[in-house]
Design a protein around this motif. Sequence first.
Motif, mmCIF file in Angstrom:
data_model
loop_
_atom_site.group_PDB
_atom_site.id
_atom_site.type_symbol
_atom_site.label_atom_id
_atom_site.label_comp_id
_atom_site.label_asym_id
_atom_site.label_seq_id
_atom_site.Cartn_x
_atom_site.Cartn_y
_atom_site.Cartn_z
ATOM 1 N N VAL A 165 -18.450 -47.626 72.897
ATOM 2 C CA VAL A 165 -19.133 -48.327 71.814
ATOM 3 C C VAL A 165 -20.241 -49.227 72.333
ATOM 4 O O VAL A 165 -21.361 -49.212 71.816
ATOM 5 N N ILE A 215 -21.962 -46.859 64.086
ATOM 6 C CA ILE A 215 -21.204 -46.436 65.263
ATOM 7 C C ILE A 215 -19.768 -46.163 64.847
ATOM 8 O O ILE A 215 -19.085 -47.034 64.304
ATOM 9 N N ALA A 231 -16.200 -45.266 66.298
ATOM 10 C CA ALA A 231 -15.435 -45.288 67.542
ATOM 11 C C ALA A 231 -14.317 -44.258 67.499
ATOM 12 O O ALA A 231 -13.602 -44.138 66.502
ATOM 13 N N ALA A 289 -13.031 -51.741 70.217
ATOM 14 C CA ALA A 289 -14.172 -51.056 69.622
ATOM 15 C C ALA A 289 -14.889 -51.935 68.605
ATOM 16 O O ALA A 289 -16.129 -51.996 68.576
ATOM 17 N N ALA A 326 -18.375 -51.439 66.722
ATOM 18 C CA ALA A 326 -18.086 -50.292 65.871
ATOM 19 C C ALA A 326 -18.024 -50.701 64.403
ATOM 20 O O ALA A 326 -17.444 -51.729 64.060
#
Length: 299
Positions: free
Chosen positions: A272, A26, A28, A54, A59
């Motif tokens: 997120v 992930i 961010a 995040a 993240a």
Amino acid sequence: MRDAAQPQPDLGGFTLAHARPGNPAIMAVVNRTTDSFYESAVTAEQAIAAVETAVDEGANIVDIGGVRAGRGRDISIAEEIDRVCPVIEAVARSHPDVLISVDTWRHEVAEAACAAGAGMLNDTWAGVDPELARVAAGHDAGIVCSHTGGLPPRTDAHRNRYGLSAGEVVDRTLEGVIGLAEAARNAGVAAEKIIIDPTPDFGKNSYQSLRLLRGLEAFVQTGFRVLLAISRKDFVGEAIGDVAPDERLSGTIAATALSVAKGAAMIRTHDVRATADAIDVALAITGDAAPKHTVRGLR
């Protein structure tokens, strides 16, 4: 700042090697801007706080940008550096386990960002500055190779032409990102640090962006990891109706789950926690990950 002449390794505990199909990372979005289409962190303090949130929400990568992607007032190289580098330095100190990306198309900004602690260059404008890949190679950093249909930086898609075949946008986009990936390798970037991004909405209308996502497997099959930056984009809003960015989360999550199932290795997002939940469910369905808490029917 760190010595810009010394190549920097992947920073901290998370490296590009961790992001792969079946285990997507992930990324961010942290916009150190005043005029981004959805969210902006006007001050460095706000941007650092956005990173904290995040990371707490899951993240692995933070993508720090200093210039709005679309049209707006000119931002000089010096101003862009002043916007992003203090944030990068602060995050590198406070979160050594997070990979820092800088969203820029200018090699001067990339050089300063890598010296400050960035380990990845998110080149949203498709190699318009060929020196960017050389900066990535010099710092042992990753680079994102994107596709914009030949648009110069900070312009909008307008009556682009990919021919009459529905699949031509896939072929042309694939050709574009592979060409940039090869250029990055020739500049000295390690193959495992090259990411490709089909870049929906950039130089593409909504039909074309949706067609790219239907054909995402073609990008995954190249062997390069695929980044998707689809968060709250126009094609999501137009798929739903006349929907503004702040009402596009549900649509974005649907696109995210489908993309993860098709093999996306990185998801760039403004949201997120919702993205992390979508990835968990998608991977549990595909069998790439187990459910995290299974007590239903056992009590």
